[in-house]
Design an enzyme around this catalytic site. Structure first.
Site, PDB file in Angstrom:
ATOM      1  N   PHE A  73       5.921  -5.970   7.770  1.00 44.29           N
ATOM      2  CA  PHE A  73       6.819  -4.821   7.983  1.00 44.29           C
ATOM      3  C   PHE A  73       7.971  -5.167   8.933  1.00 44.29           C
ATOM      4  CE2 PHE A  73       2.555  -2.907   7.484  1.00 44.29           C
ATOM      5  CZ  PHE A  73       2.791  -1.939   6.537  1.00 44.29           C
ATOM      6  N   TYR A 141      21.130  -3.293   3.797  1.00 42.74           N
ATOM      7  CA  TYR A 141      19.681  -3.212   4.042  1.00 42.74           C
ATOM      8  C   TYR A 141      18.904  -3.505   2.743  1.00 42.74           C
ATOM      9  CZ  TYR A 141      15.186  -0.852   4.293  1.00 42.74           C
ATOM     10  OH  TYR A 141      13.850  -0.550   4.174  1.00 42.74           O
TER      11      TYR A 141
END
Ligand code: UDP
Length: 329
Positions: A73, A141
């Protein structure tokens, strides 16, 4: 089984660590605490503070711990920031993952579950979105997450590193215990921003555009509870541990709600009028994003258990109303 969770002090990472520990697994966490919170680290996990771009640091953890699988993550995830500072995203997300994979390959570690995003699709060709649909990110992103997926693909080809990439839609809600939840600075996500109004931290919620081609003119998103996302990571680790091949799955409820509907549900949950004001469209927002998660349901056996929007917002409200400043005292 020992699972290494990179970014285990962040929002989705911390919920996944809680779910792993509730299942009885042994958990090791790496987090640089740039956006994560030490308070979100489960007390039963072994925590190493450090950065995945630091090869010597990652090597030292992999030398010391006997890891069976990795869940990754550790990344920056603010769309707006990625547009003004894309190289920060390439450095942390892409370069960080490269260093991590070099260390994993050197240590013979060959299973990784990866936190990806619906932002890899960009403007969808159709909804619900399938994993095979076009991937053309509209922000840096999403582009870095897609690059990371491709890095896994070629590392699998060359070194047999098996990966599962999980493309989340709109993560929201909080652990049912109310102990951990969402705490971003700055906060950009709709549900926590709405809840700042009943908390007295914001006068009104701004609605970013009401002239989209949707039923009430506001954007439609697929809101998925963070605990359901956490369970999908556990199923994905099991899938890899059984020797299955690399794969990509969408994670969403397959149901879309407009911004107006989310605000209305939050009014109901909190009993607060929550005034809303119209604002300009936000750059890069597609009109609607809805997942098809049939593949995750069929292959991983995933079943979202907190699909009801009222329940999702109620868990978020439990967290925010008891932690109005997030993890800060
Ligand atoms: N949104 C909004 N007002 C806000 C924040 C978000 O109207 O103050 C809208 C945004 O345009 C999008 C939806 O809410 O249509 C969800 O936005 P969020 O940033 O939570 O997630 P995203 O869809 O960007 O991943």
């Amino acid at each position: 089984m020992t699972v290494l969770v990179l970014g285990g002090a962040g929002y989705i990472g911390s919920h996944t660590v809680y779910a792993l520990i509730e299942k009885g697994e042994d958990v090791v966490i790496i987090d640089n605490l740039e956006t994560g919170h030490i308070e979100a680290v489960h007390p039963k996990a072994r925590f190493y503070k450090g950065d995945i771009r630091d090869r010597a640091f990652v090597d030292s953890v992999l030398d010391k711990e006997k890891i069976d699988a990795v869940i990754h993550f550790a990344a920056n995830s603010l769309v707006g920031e990625s547009m003004t500072n894309p190289l920060k995203y390439y450095d942390n997300n892409v370069n960080g993952t490269k260093v991590l994979l070099q260390s994993m390959v050197a240590h013979g570690l060959n299973k990784i579950v990866f936190s990806s995003t619906a932002a890899t699709y960009g403007e969808p060709e159709r909804v619900p979105i399938l994993e095979t649909d076009r991937t053309e990110p509209t922000n840096a992103y999403g582009e870095t997450k897609l690059s990371m997926e491709k890095m896994f693909k070629w590392t699998d080809r060359a070194h047999g590193l098996k990966y599962v990439s999980l493309r989340y839609f709109n993560a929201c809600g909080a652990h049912v215990s109310g102990q951990i939840g969402e705490a971003h600075k700055p906060e950009t996500h709709l549900i926590p921003l709405i809840l700042q109004v009943p908390l007295g931290q914001r006068e009104a919620i701004s609605i970013f555009g009401n002239d989209y081609p949707t039923k009430d003119g506001t954007c439609i998103r697929d809101y998925i509870h963070v605990t359901d996302l956490a369970q999908a990571h556990i199923l994905a680790v099991d899938y890899l541990m059984k020797g299955n091949d690399s794969n990509i799955f969408n994670l969403g409820n397959g149901v879309g709600f407009t911004v107006n509907e989310v605000i209305e549900t939050a009014r109901k949950v909190t009993g607060h009028p929550i005034p809303a004001v119209m604002a300009e469209r936000r750059a890069g927002d597609p009109a609607q994003l809805i997942a098809s998660s049939e593949k995750a349901k069929t292959i991983l056996g995933w079943k979202p258990e907190h699909a009801d929007l009222e329940e999702i917002i109620a868990t978020a409200w439990k967290w925010h109303s008891t932690h109005p400043n997030g993890y800060a005292k």
